[in-house]
Design an enzyme around this catalytic site. Structure first.
Site, PDB file in Angstrom:
ATOM      1  N   ASN A  82       0.831  -1.206   0.000  1.00  0.00           N
ATOM      2  CA  ASN A  82       0.000   0.000   0.000  1.00  0.00           C
ATOM      3  C   ASN A  82       0.859   1.247   0.000  1.00  0.00           C
ATOM      4  O   ASN A  82       1.954   1.270   0.550  1.00  0.00           O
ATOM      5  CB  ASN A  82      -0.983  -0.004   1.179  1.00  0.00           C
ATOM      6  CG  ASN A  82      -0.436   0.697   2.418  1.00  0.00           C
ATOM      7  OD1 ASN A  82      -0.509   1.919   2.539  1.00  0.00           O
ATOM      8  ND2 ASN A  82       0.141  -0.074   3.333  1.00  0.00           N
ATOM      9  N   PHE A  84      -1.573   8.091   4.404  1.00  0.00           N
ATOM     10  CA  PHE A  84      -2.354   8.682   5.513  1.00  0.00           C
ATOM     11  C   PHE A  84      -3.614   9.399   5.037  1.00  0.00           C
ATOM     12  O   PHE A  84      -3.892  10.534   5.421  1.00  0.00           O
ATOM     13  CB  PHE A  84      -1.511   9.685   6.323  1.00  0.00           C
ATOM     14  CG  PHE A  84      -0.457   9.082   7.200  1.00  0.00           C
ATOM     15  CD1 PHE A  84      -0.376   7.722   7.428  1.00  0.00           C
ATOM     16  CD2 PHE A  84       0.475   9.905   7.833  1.00  0.00           C
ATOM     17  CE1 PHE A  84       0.613   7.184   8.258  1.00  0.00           C
ATOM     18  CE2 PHE A  84       1.460   9.387   8.662  1.00  0.00           C
ATOM     19  CZ  PHE A  84       1.529   8.020   8.866  1.00  0.00           C
ATOM     20  N   SER A 126       5.547   4.978   8.702  1.00  0.00           N
ATOM     21  CA  SER A 126       4.911   4.770   7.403  1.00  0.00           C
ATOM     22  C   SER A 126       5.901   5.167   6.313  1.00  0.00           C
ATOM     23  O   SER A 126       6.498   6.246   6.381  1.00  0.00           O
ATOM     24  CB  SER A 126       3.656   5.630   7.264  1.00  0.00           C
ATOM     25  OG  SER A 126       3.278   5.651   5.903  1.00  0.00           O
ATOM     26  N   ASN A 143       5.059   5.944   3.404  1.00  0.00           N
ATOM     27  CA  ASN A 143       4.318   6.657   2.362  1.00  0.00           C
ATOM     28  C   ASN A 143       4.170   8.155   2.595  1.00  0.00           C
ATOM     29  O   ASN A 143       3.508   8.831   1.823  1.00  0.00           O
ATOM     30  CB  ASN A 143       2.938   6.016   2.183  1.00  0.00           C
ATOM     31  CG  ASN A 143       3.066   4.548   1.815  1.00  0.00           C
ATOM     32  OD1 ASN A 143       3.835   4.204   0.933  1.00  0.00           O
ATOM     33  ND2 ASN A 143       2.349   3.683   2.520  1.00  0.00           N
ATOM     34  N   THR A 144       4.744   8.662   3.681  1.00  0.00           N
ATOM     35  CA  THR A 144       4.805  10.113   3.884  1.00  0.00           C
ATOM     36  C   THR A 144       6.283  10.463   3.811  1.00  0.00           C
ATOM     37  O   THR A 144       7.050  10.065   4.692  1.00  0.00           O
ATOM     38  CB  THR A 144       4.195  10.498   5.255  1.00  0.00           C
ATOM     39  OG1 THR A 144       2.807  10.172   5.234  1.00  0.00           O
ATOM     40  CG2 THR A 144       4.362  11.983   5.546  1.00  0.00           C
ATOM     41  N   LYS A 155       5.593   3.204  17.030  1.00  0.00           N
ATOM     42  CA  LYS A 155       5.565   2.152  16.009  1.00  0.00           C
ATOM     43  C   LYS A 155       6.713   2.335  15.038  1.00  0.00           C
ATOM     44  O   LYS A 155       6.850   3.403  14.423  1.00  0.00           O
ATOM     45  CB  LYS A 155       4.234   2.185  15.262  1.00  0.00           C
ATOM     46  CG  LYS A 155       4.076   1.056  14.254  1.00  0.00           C
ATOM     47  CD  LYS A 155       2.639   0.912  13.828  1.00  0.00           C
ATOM     48  CE  LYS A 155       2.451  -0.140  12.769  1.00  0.00           C
ATOM     49  NZ  LYS A 155       1.061  -0.265  12.338  1.00  0.00           N
ATOM     50  N   ASN A 207       5.862  -1.802  11.267  1.00  0.00           N
ATOM     51  CA  ASN A 207       5.083  -1.305  10.137  1.00  0.00           C
ATOM     52  C   ASN A 207       5.446  -2.120   8.877  1.00  0.00           C
ATOM     53  O   ASN A 207       6.123  -3.138   8.975  1.00  0.00           O
ATOM     54  CB  ASN A 207       5.375   0.191   9.947  1.00  0.00           C
ATOM     55  CG  ASN A 207       4.146   0.943   9.454  1.00  0.00           C
ATOM     56  OD1 ASN A 207       3.505   0.511   8.501  1.00  0.00           O
ATOM     57  ND2 ASN A 207       3.817   2.044  10.094  1.00  0.00           N
TER      58      ASN A 207
HETATM   59  C1  FMN Z   1      -3.753  -0.986   3.518  1.00  0.00           C
HETATM   60  C2  FMN Z   1      -2.905  -0.746   4.745  1.00  0.00           C
HETATM   61  C3  FMN Z   1      -2.970   0.476   5.405  1.00  0.00           C
HETATM   62  C4  FMN Z   1      -2.185   0.692   6.538  1.00  0.00           C
HETATM   63  N1  FMN Z   1      -2.280   1.894   7.202  1.00  0.00           N
HETATM   64  C5  FMN Z   1      -1.576   2.090   8.340  1.00  0.00           C
HETATM   65  C6  FMN Z   1      -1.717   3.294   9.074  1.00  0.00           C
HETATM   66  O1  FMN Z   1      -2.484   4.186   8.736  1.00  0.00           O
HETATM   67  N2  FMN Z   1      -0.946   3.448  10.197  1.00  0.00           N
HETATM   68  C7  FMN Z   1      -0.088   2.472  10.641  1.00  0.00           C
HETATM   69  O2  FMN Z   1       0.563   2.656  11.671  1.00  0.00           O
HETATM   70  N3  FMN Z   1       0.040   1.310   9.963  1.00  0.00           N
HETATM   71  C8  FMN Z   1      -0.686   1.099   8.844  1.00  0.00           C
HETATM   72  N4  FMN Z   1      -0.561  -0.095   8.174  1.00  0.00           N
HETATM   73  C9  FMN Z   1       0.401  -1.102   8.665  1.00  0.00           C
HETATM   74  C10 FMN Z   1      -0.264  -2.161   9.545  1.00  0.00           C
HETATM   75  O3  FMN Z   1      -0.796  -1.587  10.716  1.00  0.00           O
HETATM   76  C11 FMN Z   1       0.762  -3.244   9.940  1.00  0.00           C
HETATM   77  O4  FMN Z   1       1.781  -2.658  10.715  1.00  0.00           O
HETATM   78  C12 FMN Z   1       1.381  -3.925   8.731  1.00  0.00           C
HETATM   79  O5  FMN Z   1       0.443  -4.076   7.705  1.00  0.00           O
HETATM   80  C13 FMN Z   1       1.963  -5.296   9.083  1.00  0.00           C
HETATM   81  O6  FMN Z   1       0.956  -6.158   9.560  1.00  0.00           O
HETATM   82  P1  FMN Z   1       0.227  -7.246   8.618  1.00  0.00           P
HETATM   83  O7  FMN Z   1       1.296  -8.012   7.913  1.00  0.00           O
HETATM   84  O8  FMN Z   1      -0.589  -8.075   9.567  1.00  0.00           O
HETATM   85  O9  FMN Z   1      -0.626  -6.470   7.671  1.00  0.00           O
HETATM   86  C14 FMN Z   1      -1.328  -0.333   7.029  1.00  0.00           C
HETATM   87  C15 FMN Z   1      -1.285  -1.564   6.360  1.00  0.00           C
HETATM   88  C16 FMN Z   1      -2.065  -1.784   5.247  1.00  0.00           C
HETATM   89  C17 FMN Z   1      -2.005  -3.125   4.555  1.00  0.00           C
END
Ligand code: FMN
Length: 362
Positions: A111, A115, A173, A175-176, A215, A244
């Site tokens: 992704n 934000f 993140s 992405n910022t 995080k 993350n």
């Molecule tokens: C579509 C998407 C959006 C995410 N948005 C955020 C976010 O806004 N803030 C954040 O701290 N992590 C965000 N994450 C990261 C997840 O919280 C997590 O740390 C990461 O996906 C690893 O866990 P997973 O393998 O179970 O998905 C996002 C992940 C995905 C897939």
């Protein structure tokens, strides 16, 4: 219903682009279409971490419910806690679509949302209408165009102090642009002093001390991990969330989607994020709470995070592939695994494989 999702609904949802499918999942949770999951309470899964009581160790990770639309529904389907956000002071629309990609063969997700969220005021209004005392954390971040990023985190702590059970400062993140630079030692020290001072001021006013977690990314050097551990300890931070999404693309089968820019999550992140978790556990010692995230998709992988050194676990991408039955399945599965391990508390297994995971080179 649960199996129905796995076969029909998953197939159905996969006909839509991932962001539309996500919107449909939120709508289903909102409407009550996803039934609550009755999990027999298991005292072996209960724990107090950072002063909070968790009925089970599995949480919904940030990003699924960015705008706090369905926190109570998520708690009803089996999660012991849920983290809304990331929320930024001003609303922002994020990057242009498409910006979420499924790597189906790998059971991964990339992704680059950036934000997208409705901002502090709208999300605060929604959270303040929630009556229950469910364990809901608030993940806070900085606006892309902010001229004082640290101040955006302080605004988050002040704005949500009355409704958050814990805060997560998300500095990881990808992405910022530039956000991850806050992980560098001097910036991190400045952020942590300011954020914890803001928290202490609010605690003095309200008489309630809300824990603050940080995080971090999985893409850290050994020295980067040293710095984070040292700053977390010296500032008496309440805990770390590891991790993350990753910028790495190792070992992926879906080479076409792998080329997309953004953070990778799901199964391909499991090993890396678990190794980083264990390496950080080694550095901070046994007392600091750690929430393990990255590639959890079953009771076995959730327990492995705990064995690597996590107190609690979160997931997001697993829900994309397994659907809303997954949290209940994992929590029930953990009880079964504890029968086999013959322990009276899941905590007894924490860190039993930290040495193994911290020696992994990933
Ligand atoms: C579509 C998407 C959006 C995410 N948005 C955020 C976010 O806004 N803030 C954040 O701290 N992590 C965000 N994450 C990261 C997840 O919280 C997590 O740390 C990461 O996906 C690893 O866990 P997973 O393998 O179970 O998905 C996002 C992940 C995905 C897939």
């Amino acid at each position: 219903m649960i199996d129905l999702f796995k076969h029909a609904a998953r197939k159905g949802l996969f006909l839509f682009d991932p962001e539309t499918a996500h919107g449909m999942s939120i709508a289903a949770l909102k409407s009550g279409f996803v039934p609550a999951c009755a999990i027999p309470p298991d005292p072996r899964l209960r724990q107090t971490v950072a002063g909070l009581d968790f009925a089970n160790p599995l949480g919904m990770a940030a990003g699924f419910d960015k705008n706090a639309e369905v926190p109570e529904a998520l708690l009803k389907i089996g999660f012991g806690f849920t983290e809304i956000g990331t929320v930024t002071p001003k609303p922002q629309s994020g990057n242009p679509r498409p910006r979420i990609f499924r790597l189906v063969e790998d059971e991964g997700v990339i992704n680059r949302l950036g934000f997208n969220n409705e901002g502090h005021d709208a999300v605060f209004a929604r959270l303040s209408r929630i009556s229950g005392n469910g364990l809901i954390g608030v993940n806070i971040g900085a606006n892309k165009d902010s001229d004082d990023r640290i101040d955006d985190y302080l605004k988050g702590i002040r704005r949500f102090y009355s409704v958050a059970r814990y805060f997560t400062a998300n500095i990881s993140s990808p992405n910022t642009p530039g956000l991850r630079d806050l992980q560098a030692r001097a910036s991190l020290a400045a952020l942590l002093s300011a954020a914890l001072a803001a928290r202490d001021e609010e605690a003095a006013k309200s008489g309630r001390k809300i824990p603050v977690f940080l995080k971090v990314a999985p893409d850290l050097t050994e020295e980067g991990m040293d710095d984070i551990a040292a700053e977390a300890l010296s500032h008496a931070l309440d805990g770390l969330i590891v991790s993350n999404t990753t910028l790495a693309r190792d070992g992926l089968r879906d080479q076409r989607q792998a080329k997309e820019t953004g953070g990778l999550s799901g199964k391909p992140l499991f090993e890396k994020s678990t190794a980083v978790l264990a390496k950080i556990r080694k550095r901070v010692g046994p007392a600091l709470p750690i929430i393990g995230v990255g590639g959890v998709s079953s009771a076995e992988t959730a327990l492995e995070k705990i064995k690597a050194g996590a107190d609690l676990v979160q997931l997001y991408s697993g829900m994309v592939y397994e659907g809303p039955g997954l949290p209940g399945e994992i929590v029930r599965g953990l009880s079964k695994l504890l029968d086999r391990e013959k322990v009276s508390s899941i905590r007894d297994l924490r860190g039993s494989r930290t040495d193994y995971w911290s020696a992994r080179n990933v």
